[in-house]
Design a protein around this motif. Sequence first.
Motif, PDB file in Angstrom:
ATOM      1  N   ASP A  28       0.809  -1.219   0.000  1.00  0.00           N
ATOM      2  CA  ASP A  28       0.000   0.000   0.000  1.00  0.00           C
ATOM      3  C   ASP A  28       0.843   1.272   0.000  1.00  0.00           C
ATOM      4  O   ASP A  28       0.317   2.365   0.204  1.00  0.00           O
ATOM      5  CB  ASP A  28      -0.934   0.001   1.222  1.00  0.00           C
ATOM      6  N   LYS A  29       2.149   1.126  -0.236  1.00  0.00           N
ATOM      7  CA  LYS A  29       3.023   2.299  -0.237  1.00  0.00           C
ATOM      8  C   LYS A  29       3.124   2.902  -1.631  1.00  0.00           C
ATOM      9  O   LYS A  29       2.856   2.248  -2.639  1.00  0.00           O
ATOM     10  CB  LYS A  29       4.414   1.925   0.263  1.00  0.00           C
ATOM     11  N   THR A  30       3.534   4.150  -1.698  1.00  0.00           N
ATOM     12  CA  THR A  30       3.850   4.792  -2.965  1.00  0.00           C
ATOM     13  C   THR A  30       5.314   5.213  -2.947  1.00  0.00           C
ATOM     14  O   THR A  30       5.921   5.356  -1.883  1.00  0.00           O
ATOM     15  CB  THR A  30       2.967   6.034  -3.219  1.00  0.00           C
ATOM     16  N   PHE A  31       5.859   5.417  -4.139  1.00  0.00           N
ATOM     17  CA  PHE A  31       7.279   5.701  -4.283  1.00  0.00           C
ATOM     18  C   PHE A  31       7.434   6.909  -5.214  1.00  0.00           C
ATOM     19  O   PHE A  31       7.753   6.760  -6.402  1.00  0.00           O
ATOM     20  CB  PHE A  31       7.997   4.466  -4.830  1.00  0.00           C
ATOM     21  N   PRO A  32       7.220   8.096  -4.669  1.00  0.00           N
ATOM     22  CA  PRO A  32       7.153   9.293  -5.506  1.00  0.00           C
ATOM     23  C   PRO A  32       8.494   9.910  -5.888  1.00  0.00           C
ATOM     24  O   PRO A  32       8.544  10.774  -6.752  1.00  0.00           O
ATOM     25  CB  PRO A  32       6.352  10.270  -4.632  1.00  0.00           C
ATOM     26  N   SER A  72       4.393   5.615  -9.699  1.00  0.00           N
ATOM     27  CA  SER A  72       4.911   5.628  -8.327  1.00  0.00           C
ATOM     28  C   SER A  72       4.215   4.628  -7.409  1.00  0.00           C
ATOM     29  O   SER A  72       4.492   4.604  -6.217  1.00  0.00           O
ATOM     30  CB  SER A  72       4.764   7.034  -7.734  1.00  0.00           C
ATOM     31  N   THR A  73       3.309   3.802  -7.941  1.00  0.00           N
ATOM     32  CA  THR A  73       2.631   2.831  -7.086  1.00  0.00           C
ATOM     33  C   THR A  73       3.492   1.582  -6.909  1.00  0.00           C
ATOM     34  O   THR A  73       4.484   1.370  -7.618  1.00  0.00           O
ATOM     35  CB  THR A  73       1.278   2.414  -7.680  1.00  0.00           C
ATOM     36  N   ASN A  76       3.442  -0.309 -10.081  1.00  0.00           N
ATOM     37  CA  ASN A  76       4.232   0.394 -11.093  1.00  0.00           C
ATOM     38  C   ASN A  76       5.699  -0.012 -11.005  1.00  0.00           C
ATOM     39  O   ASN A  76       6.352  -0.297 -12.020  1.00  0.00           O
ATOM     40  CB  ASN A  76       4.137   1.906 -10.924  1.00  0.00           C
ATOM     41  N   VAL A  77       6.215  -0.043  -9.778  1.00  0.00           N
ATOM     42  CA  VAL A  77       7.616  -0.423  -9.587  1.00  0.00           C
ATOM     43  C   VAL A  77       7.825  -1.892  -9.951  1.00  0.00           C
ATOM     44  O   VAL A  77       8.763  -2.245 -10.668  1.00  0.00           O
ATOM     45  CB  VAL A  77       8.083  -0.161  -8.142  1.00  0.00           C
ATOM     46  N   LEU A  78       6.934  -2.747  -9.491  1.00  0.00           N
ATOM     47  CA  LEU A  78       7.077  -4.176  -9.754  1.00  0.00           C
ATOM     48  C   LEU A  78       7.046  -4.479 -11.248  1.00  0.00           C
ATOM     49  O   LEU A  78       7.862  -5.252 -11.760  1.00  0.00           O
ATOM     50  CB  LEU A  78       5.978  -4.966  -9.036  1.00  0.00           C
ATOM     51  N   PHE A  79       6.094  -3.883 -11.958  1.00  0.00           N
ATOM     52  CA  PHE A  79       5.959  -4.176 -13.376  1.00  0.00           C
ATOM     53  C   PHE A  79       7.027  -3.492 -14.230  1.00  0.00           C
ATOM     54  O   PHE A  79       7.156  -3.781 -15.417  1.00  0.00           O
ATOM     55  CB  PHE A  79       4.564  -3.790 -13.873  1.00  0.00           C
ATOM     56  N   SER A  80       7.783  -2.587 -13.633  1.00  0.00           N
ATOM     57  CA  SER A  80       8.901  -1.946 -14.347  1.00  0.00           C
ATOM     58  C   SER A  80      10.231  -2.619 -14.038  1.00  0.00           C
ATOM     59  O   SER A  80      11.245  -2.295 -14.664  1.00  0.00           O
ATOM     60  CB  SER A  80       8.993  -0.465 -13.952  1.00  0.00           C
ATOM     61  N   TYR A  81      10.228  -3.537 -13.079  1.00  0.00           N
ATOM     62  CA  TYR A  81      11.491  -4.058 -12.562  1.00  0.00           C
ATOM     63  C   TYR A  81      12.324  -4.756 -13.641  1.00  0.00           C
ATOM     64  O   TYR A  81      13.541  -4.578 -13.707  1.00  0.00           O
ATOM     65  CB  TYR A  81      11.225  -5.019 -11.400  1.00  0.00           C
ATOM     66  N   ASN A  82      11.676  -5.552 -14.495  1.00  0.00           N
ATOM     67  CA  ASN A  82      12.469  -6.234 -15.529  1.00  0.00           C
ATOM     68  C   ASN A  82      13.115  -5.237 -16.490  1.00  0.00           C
ATOM     69  O   ASN A  82      14.254  -5.427 -16.920  1.00  0.00           O
ATOM     70  CB  ASN A  82      11.630  -7.263 -16.290  1.00  0.00           C
TER      71      ASN A  82
END
Length: 347
Positions: A28-32, A72-73, A76-82
């Motif tokens: 539930d965190k965001t990464f702005p 920033s969700t 979003n981070v997980l699906f950008s990791y690769n």
Amino acid sequence: MKYTSLFIFLFLLTSVNKIIAQKSTYKDKTFPTVETKSEFVLYLAKNYNPNGFDILSYAKKPKKYTHYIGGSTHTNVLFSYNTVIHEACHHANAEMGSFVNGITYDGIFITPEIKISVPERAVYKSNELLKIVPKEQQDKIFRFKTYVEGKTDGGVKIPFLRSVNEGIYGLLDEFCAYHQGLRANLELYGYYKTFCTDDDYELLIKYIQSSSSDVFAYHEFRLFIAWYLKYAKENHPDVYKDCIENKNLKVAFTLIDMHYKKAVDDYSRIRAEIVKNINDSKKTSATINENGFIAIPNSSNGFTSWGGPEKDNKYLLSLMTEECQAMLDLILIKELNTENYKDFLEK
């Protein structure tokens, strides 16, 4: 690595260790910011993806890899990791490279323990392959226009593209990066299992199928490299000779091919496990259809339209003729493994 790079990385690693100590959850965190994105990416890499963790250590600034995170969700981070690891791998390879006595040496990252230095020898531009690959095949192969022709989907020429300008060595760099991106995403499955429940099957389906394109990239780049050698044999004998006599090129290609093939097999295994868990939950049912889609009956979210790799794999394999495979066999060292690979390097 320069002292400034090391300081930045150690600073971020300290932040990561604090996160681990707190045993926080991130769903539930965001990464702005660049800093929060970087902390989460390094957390994932350190705990689930050791190749990625070492690859990221080559970045002088976190922005070099957080730039590839779309949004920033948490997802979003997980699906950008690769993509983050793929692009960071290019940077790591470049950082490992060198220029000595007029010869360019490419770095090729395999694992934190195995990094190969490959001397670049004679090349021709990969876009010469347009002369031998039928237009119908060019249009059907997803990455051909970008990495072989060197153009965007809109037909705009991409300048300074290594996979075109540096021939087989640029193609090898991409082959390496696509492998690392696929492996990175697959190794995050352990993280997904820490927060996903039976009700999160939609997220798991999107997660595993987000790697399907990287799966058929394995077959694409094998085909591109086979065609490159075939055309060289017929039209550029000096390039052909340099390729098949380049011991470090052969070692690097063999190791990437070996590890990439395992990642492709891991994709199928994880996908089958996700489908089994969906069915075991008794909340809905799922199957894998002939195109590799995870199909759920009466799904309102269209999961049957998510791309699976089987259809693309089948087509690409149909183009891998005996002659093409024979070209690859010239740079594959069948008796090589991760224990004895040094025996085959240039002395």
